[in-house]
Design a protein around this motif. Structure first.
Motif, PDB file in Angstrom:
ATOM      1  N   GLU A 352       0.830  -1.207   0.000  1.00  0.00           N
ATOM      2  CA  GLU A 352       0.000   0.000   0.000  1.00  0.00           C
ATOM      3  C   GLU A 352       0.865   1.258   0.000  1.00  0.00           C
ATOM      4  N   VAL A 353       1.924   1.244   0.789  1.00  0.00           N
ATOM      5  CA  VAL A 353       2.828   2.397   0.820  1.00  0.00           C
ATOM      6  C   VAL A 353       3.567   2.522  -0.512  1.00  0.00           C
ATOM      7  N   GLU A 355       2.591   1.588  -3.468  1.00  0.00           N
ATOM      8  CA  GLU A 355       1.677   2.061  -4.516  1.00  0.00           C
ATOM      9  C   GLU A 355       1.528   3.569  -4.466  1.00  0.00           C
ATOM     10  N   ALA A 356       1.593   4.147  -3.257  1.00  0.00           N
ATOM     11  CA  ALA A 356       1.490   5.600  -3.116  1.00  0.00           C
ATOM     12  C   ALA A 356       2.718   6.312  -3.676  1.00  0.00           C
TER      13      ALA A 356
END
Length: 427
Positions: A352-353, A355-356
């Protein structure tokens, strides 16, 4: 020409070029002259070595030849007549004489002297580092580009711009005064760190490591630490390099393939070097707010406290990367933090990190980014997505060990990915 002399010259060029150029610049005070003389010496070696054989001390041979070529060029240029006369007066002195300032706290290393010289405030910060890495360290333009995460063409422009500035502004090649050294120290530390980074993970070639560069960076770090023991970031950088280099024997398998940190045989780690590096971490973090090298050294030390990857204090490592983000914000730091989060909270949290960070310009051509995303996707058994990111990483990998590692992981994704359904629609 036989193959052996060509290979020998290439090896000597990589090992001796930076020191040779630094010595000539220090001797003659002219970067352009030193580069021309170095090139002349290399050309002479290409002509002579296949016939006469490779000399027992090729570096000394190149140095003597380059010095003679430099003097010849000065003789042909009347504008340098006065300088040549002065050089002739000193001709009988030892060519590599010690720095007279070394006895009272000066720089005892000629290459390090030139690092501080090139950190001149008249040059743009990135240009200073680029020209130092290219001309005095001997890194290729591609390797310099990797240190900055920029295209090779941009690195070349920075190097050319710095050379032109030195020539037009007539920037003197002299060792800075003591108070000037403090201002120039951060740039010199970045140069030393870049040398170590290239040695720890070569950007091209057959080998994962370039031990010569890593050990040269550590040697320079020891000199700086001896001269500036109260500079906590000098201590931090030396600690970081020692703690990282201690893993060198475990980083590649017998076939030269990369062995990731969590899979390394920790019995191969250099415990003496680890102990020295970990002792320095305490000094680097004591006495005020931590600097970036001290924080990175603390992260490296945490790895050595654990017996294996599972018992590593990943939450603490992620927290330290968060501290590093506040000191020196960078997508690279954020990527490393995401990897630590993945180890602490699971692959989905790390992904998730990551992808940011997908739109960060610096990560678009940074091989570890797609490789890290692919690894987390593979851990989640999202094989098709992992394969696409490994394919991206393969296109960005520089060294042969990196390419082989990605190819192996990519093949595993292909084996595990479900077959593509056949189109059964009627036409």
């Amino acid at each position: 020409m036989s193959r052996r002399p060509a290979l020998s010259l290439e090896a000597v060029f990589r090992e001796e070029y930076g020191q040779l150029l630094a010595t000539l610049v220090g001797r003659f005070g002219d970067l352009a002259l030193a580069e021309d003389a170095t090139s002349d010496a290399m050309e002479a070696a290409l002509s002579r070595w296949p016939v006469d054989g490779v000399p027992s001390k090729p570096g000394a041979w190149l140095l003597t030849t380059a010095r003679r070529r430099a003097v010849d060029r000065l003789r042909r240029d009347q504008a340098y007549a006065a300088k040549l006369a002065l050089l002739q007066v000193e001709q009988d002195r030892t060519f590599l004489s010690p720095n007279p300032e070394s006895a009272d706290g000066g720089l005892p290393d000629e290459r390090l002297q030139l690092f501080f010289t090139c950190a001149h405030p008249a040059l743009a910060p990135d240009d200073r580092i680029a020209i130092t890495l290219r001309c005095l360290v001997g890194m290729t333009t591609t390797e310099v580009a990797r240190a900055f995460l920029i295209p090779s063409s941009t690195a070349g422009q920075r190097i050319s711009r710095a050379k032109n500035k030195i020539r037009v502004a007539r920037i003197p090649f002299r060792v800075p005064d003591r108070h000037e050294m403090a201002q120039r120290l951060p740039g010199v530390l970045q140069v030393v760190c870049s040398i170590f980074t290239e040695g720890y993970s070569a950007s091209s070639g057959e080998n994962l490591l370039r031990t010569d560069l890593a050990e040269e960076a550590i040697r320079l770090g020891r000199i700086l630490h001896g001269l500036l023991p109260a500079e906590r970031e000098v201590t931090g950088l030396l600690s970081l390099m020692l703690c990282t280099h201690a893993r060198r024997s475990a980083r590649a398998g017998k076939d030269g393939e990369i062995v990731m940190l969590e899979e390394q045989d920790r019995r191969l780690w250099d415990r003496e070097m680890i102990d020295e590096g970990c002792a320095l971490v305490i000094v680097a973090l004591t006495g005020g707010s931590p600097g970036p090298y001290g924080v990175q050294a603390a992260i490296a030390a945490l790895h050595h406290e654990a017996t294996d990857a599972e018992s590593t204090d990943w939450p603490q490592i992620a927290e330290l990367y968060g501290v590093l983000e506040t000191i020196t914000p960078s997508p690279i730091v954020s990527l490393n933090k995401a990897a630590a989060i993945a180890m602490s909270d699971g692959p989905s949290a790390g992904l998730e990190v990551m992808e940011a960070l997908s739109t960060e310009p610096l990560l678009q051509n940074y091989y570890p980014y797609p490789a890290a995303r692919a690894d987390l996707l593979a851990r989640l058994e999202r094989w098709s997505e992992a394969a696409r990111w490994f394919e991206c990483a393969l296109g960005l990998a520089g060294s042969e060990p990196e390419k082989r590692y990605v190819q192996r992981r990519l093949a595993a994704c292909y084996r595990n990915a479900p077959p593509t359904p056949k189109d059964t629609s009627e036409f």
